[in-house]
Design a protein around this motif. Structure first.
Motif: not given
Ligand SMILES: Nc1ncnc2c1ncn2[C@@H]1O[C@H](COP(=O)(O)OS(=O)(=O)O)[C@@H](OP(=O)(O)O)[C@H]1O
Length: 390
Positions: A144-148, A201-203
């Motif tokens: 995890g975490v989702k969106k992390g 798998t972030p979940s």
């Molecule tokens: N290098 C790089 N390029 C693009 N994005 C980056 C990167 N590093 C970290 N992030 C941040 O990753 C966020 C998405 O997180 P996850 O990959 O964990 O998302 S998911 O849970 O698999 O859907 C995504 O979130 P959001 O900005 O809200 O889209 C990004 O902020």
């Protein structure tokens, strides 16, 4: 055709030089074949020699060096043989198992990413489906975490020659556990001894059953959690849902059970996932702290090499991924890889990573900050690390 009587004598007169020429040509041909053969052999050893010298500098015992040497050779061979894999731009869209039951309001978040729509196919899931070695259960998992920032971390790690990872999210320990460990193993890419198999798998982080199940697979599994300010994480989560379902209610209205009383709706998964201390508590029932690594999602953006250094140390790998592997892409607004795994071209994550977030009412943001503060403090205490979200 007329036969001249001079012909036989002529033939006889130059038959011996012709013979000589033929022999000479044959010898030259043989020499050329030999040269070509040895050149191919030489060429195939040159990169691994380079890798050996590089790695040999500070790898410990000889055995470790030779194992790494073998793995880097196979890595090079498999890179040559493997069909280039597309840059994965997948994201987690799921209903977290632990928040699915009860008064779950995460029904808005029902869509799945491209990988999740189809049943996992071992052939397409592995980073390299060809090559020697054998499929092993993962020794390290990004839970995890989702969106992390989990996708960024995995894609960066895949650059390491001693890491082999599944591109898609297997969701084994939450959705597909009934398929059994053989099914799970079969999703993995082949690895040699010394190489680490990984998946993300972030979940898992918020799945109540996941720690017990992972521990039952192997108590030695290393787990990595990429954490991000829970408020921006929640907004990111919401932004993802909004991109698929533009008609959903506003973030502000979903945040509260009752806007007038200001009571936060913790049954909304976008909110619940960010209560890190609570989820971590569950993991600590099965894993000691030194088997869990916390990666800062913020630092993964501001200093990817620094965070990747910590991860490589945690995995017991040589620090091969360094500053040299990254560049900051102004257009994307994020760090990108100069060369992705199996490619010589620069690569940024796709458009679903790094979305523009909608503007959220500052009062609601403040209310959420207040809500998360005690949980964040607890989390800093538990991990011994202040992530600076407050
Ligand atoms: N290098 C790089 N390029 C693009 N994005 C980056 C990167 N590093 C970290 N992030 C941040 O990753 C966020 C998405 O997180 P996850 O990959 O964990 O998302 S998911 O849970 O698999 O859907 C995504 O979130 P959001 O900005 O809200 O889209 C990004 O902020």
């Amino acid at each position: 055709m007329e036969y001249s009587p001079v012909c036989p004598s002529l033939l006889a007169s130059w038959s011996s030089p012709v013979k000589k020429k033929l022999i000479l040509i044959s010898i030259m041909f043989l020499v050329w074949v030999c040269m070509l053969y040895s050149c191919v052999g030489y060429c195939s050893t040159v990169p691994s020699l380079v890798a050996d010298t590089y790695r040999g500098k500070d790898t410990g015992p000889g055995q470790a060096v030779s194992r790494r040497t073998e793995s880097s050779r196979v890595d090079l061979v498999s890179r040559l043989l493997a069909k280039p894999q597309p840059w994965e731009d997948v994201e987690s869209d799921y209903e977290e198992a632990s928040v699915r039951t009860g008064e779950n309001r995460d029904l808005l978040d029902t869509d799945r990413d491209e990988w999740d729509k189809k049943a996992p196919d071992p052939g397409t899931m592995s980073s390299f489906s060809n090559g020697s070695g054998s499929k092993k259960l993962p020794q390290a998992i990004i839970i995890g975490v989702k969106k992390g920032g989990t996708r960024a971390l995995l894609e960066f790690l895949r650059v390491h020659p001693d890491i082999r990872a599944v591109g898609a999210e297997p969701h084994f320990f939450d959705r597909n556990y009934q398929n059994g460990l053989d099914w799970y193993r079969d999703l993995m890419p082949k690895t040699l001894e010394g190489q680490i198999t990984m998946e993300k798998t972030p979940s898992y982080f918020v799945t109540r059953e996941a720690p017990a199940r992972i521990s039952a697979m192997s108590r030695d599994t290393k787990v990595i959690v990429v954490v991000r300010d829970p408020v921006t994480r929640a907004i990111s989560d919401y932004t993802q849902t909004l991109s698929k379902k533009p008609d959903i209610p506003s973030f502000e209205s979903l945040t509260f059970k009752n806007r007038t009383t200001g009571l936060i709706d913790t049954s909304w998964s976008a909110i619940q996932i960010g209560i890190y201390a609570k989820h971590l508590d569950n993991w600590l029932q099965y894993f000691p702290m030194d088997q869990i690594l916390f990666v800062s999602g913020e630092r993964l953006i501001s200093d990817p090499a620094g965070e990747l250094g910590r991860v490589q140390d945690f995995l017991g790998l040589k620090r091969i991924i360094t500053d040299k592997h990254f560049y900051f892409n102004q257009t994307k607004g994020f760090p990108c890889l100069k060369k992705a795994e199996g490619s010589s071209k620069p690569h940024c994550l796709g458009k679903t990573k790094g979305r523009t977030h909608p503007n959220i009412d500052p009062e609601v943001v403040q209310r959420l900050r207040d809500f998360y503060r005690p949980f964040n403090m607890k989390f800093y205490q538990m991990t011994g690390h202040n992530f600076g979200w407050d």
